[in-house]
Design an enzyme around this catalytic site. Sequence first.
Site, mmCIF file in Angstrom:
data_model
loop_
_atom_site.group_PDB
_atom_site.id
_atom_site.type_symbol
_atom_site.label_atom_id
_atom_site.label_comp_id
_atom_site.label_asym_id
_atom_site.label_seq_id
_atom_site.Cartn_x
_atom_site.Cartn_y
_atom_site.Cartn_z
ATOM 1 N N LYS A 34 0.834 -1.190 0.000
ATOM 2 C CA LYS A 34 0.000 0.000 0.000
ATOM 3 C C LYS A 34 0.879 1.256 0.000
ATOM 4 C CE LYS A 34 -4.497 -1.058 2.007
ATOM 5 N NZ LYS A 34 -5.427 -0.730 3.093
ATOM 6 N N GLU A 46 -19.414 -7.446 9.347
ATOM 7 C CA GLU A 46 -20.428 -6.811 10.198
ATOM 8 C C GLU A 46 -21.448 -7.815 10.721
ATOM 9 O OE1 GLU A 46 -18.531 -3.848 7.594
ATOM 10 O OE2 GLU A 46 -19.563 -5.760 7.169
ATOM 11 N N ARG A 48 -25.624 -4.386 6.442
ATOM 12 C CA ARG A 48 -25.308 -5.762 6.089
ATOM 13 C C ARG A 48 -25.699 -6.748 7.198
ATOM 14 N NH1 ARG A 48 -19.591 -6.166 3.397
ATOM 15 N NH2 ARG A 48 -20.772 -6.879 1.610
#
Length: 626
Positions: free
Chosen positions: A282, A365, A393
């Site tokens: 990253k 979640e 979700r």
Amino acid sequence: MASLLEKIHSPEDIKGFGGEELDALCEEMRRVIIETVSANGGHLASNLGVVELTVALALAFSPPRDTIVWDVGHQSYPYKLLTGRYPQFSTIRLEGGLAGFPCREESEYDKFTSGHSSASISAALGVSEANFLQGKEGYVVAVIGDGALTGGLAYEGLNNAGRLHRNLIVILNDNTMSISKNVGSMARYLSYIRTKPGYIKTKNRLERTLRKIPGVGPAVASGLRSLKRSVKRIFYNSTIFEDMGFAYYGPFDGHNIKELAETLETAKLIHKPVLLHIRTYKGKGYQYAEQDPTIYHGLSGFDVTTGDTGAKSQSFSDEFGQALCSLARENPKLCAITAAMQNGTGLTAFREEFRSRFFDVGISEEHAVTFAGGLAAGGMLPVFAVYSTFLQRAYDELIHDVSMQNTKVILAIDRAGVVGEDGKTHQGVFDAAYLQTIPNVTVYSPAYFKELRLQLAYLVEQGRGLCAIRYPRGRELYKPAYFKSTTAPYSVYGSEDAAVCLVTYGRVFSFAAECKEHLEQGGLPVKLLKLNRIIPLDGQAVQEAFSCRDVFFLEEGVQRGGIGEHFSYLLEQRGFSGGFHLRAIQDPFIKHAPMFRSLEMLGLNAQGIEQFVRETLGHGKGGASA
């Protein structure tokens, strides 16, 4: 140096580039992304990490005939640059400009709109099956990060895809950890050799030849496959992907374009689902993002030269985190849960101070809610801090694993309401509507920091069952001098005898208060009813509005099934004969724009509310308005 991006109108345009040109292209893409994000805000580190991978995909495949599905999609900036959107790239995340995520309405290259994690494999499998059923040609690739692979939906997709005997390519973009550890140089060598196109062709040809030998051919071919699996198990610690039916290859250097392109070409030859494990970094190419990819994951803007991201003002997330720490010092049962959003939800300090009571469950979640239900059933007091858009979700788990269990779980719903530049995939406008369909729920919606602290403490100490406190992104807005923080279900400000009543909750109270002052300066007395607790609605609060001639309900949430519609129903039950005027969000898929601009377009800022009231009263209309 002349711009290479100006020459690219589709991925086909780079297929004739040599190695030096490809390297120069990657450098230019990084420069453009850094400069654009520094001005517009957006996701930086994740995009810088997939530049070479995106180029390799463009070399190996031919979108839009071939489909690339990006998981989450916050790393799709390089893909936009290579798919004809470079001329508009400077508009990314700006009103009317390119979206910060893949968007079907934006380009034929974006087959699937995305913004939430772990969905790419299921979506790609669906596209692949649709192609097969319609006789369409084209490869399908899902690009998923190791973070998104913590979500259960990803494994549901893997499990389903592994049963099929058709080519589907899943690229695991691993930028933080190794999922499958390699043992020594031999394992790396085997990975490299086994992904050579010549190897695959020879293997397939050999198996076909063996199967033609009468009597013993199939048994020999099966025996060779079994021997191959046994040898691989010696060198690989994990065979979970292969056990699920995938051919697994890797890890590979995600910044080596030649190796990636060759590997992708090989994957196209395998007549079964393939998982390619690549390693990327990253922030690659920008030292500040490389040093701290977390800070440079998503930004509002920054100085390219110094890396300075600017002064950070106190936010609702910060206040929540500090308040939770204070409460946890007094309550040893209080726990904090996050779904890979520790920094975003303000829980960094909690993690440092109460490490044993802090749980980062990854991007899952659904699991987070059920896990919270289990903690509660075991005698702890869990607080799940989650963005409104991601809580969507876990609707089933809220009903079955918390509400039905009659256990106490507190939801700290961050980014409630309009969020701004992240756009339609991230707007927090559904939670109030769907939470009120769940039995025995208590929901508070503060407008200011002190309120948040008081109401959170109240829920921790006195709340029952499933509780929630929802608050917006960012800072406090205008606060009138007469405002008082409270845990009471509602508050009333202004003239008790006024014929006009403004009803609202959360952040919009600030705009309604400004509107009230303007209307009163013009000689129109106004009662301002602030709902502190929006679920369940207090009967006396409804009665406060009942006495008025015209009631204006202002809601930064969806109209259908929202708090405003329920308030209207309760008024009607009491025989209300005045005018009820509802301004809420009719089209919840709100496109990206600055938060204040979005509220202006929705008519929920002070000027929009005032205009709504004046025009409605001026025409003498009753009934519902939007």
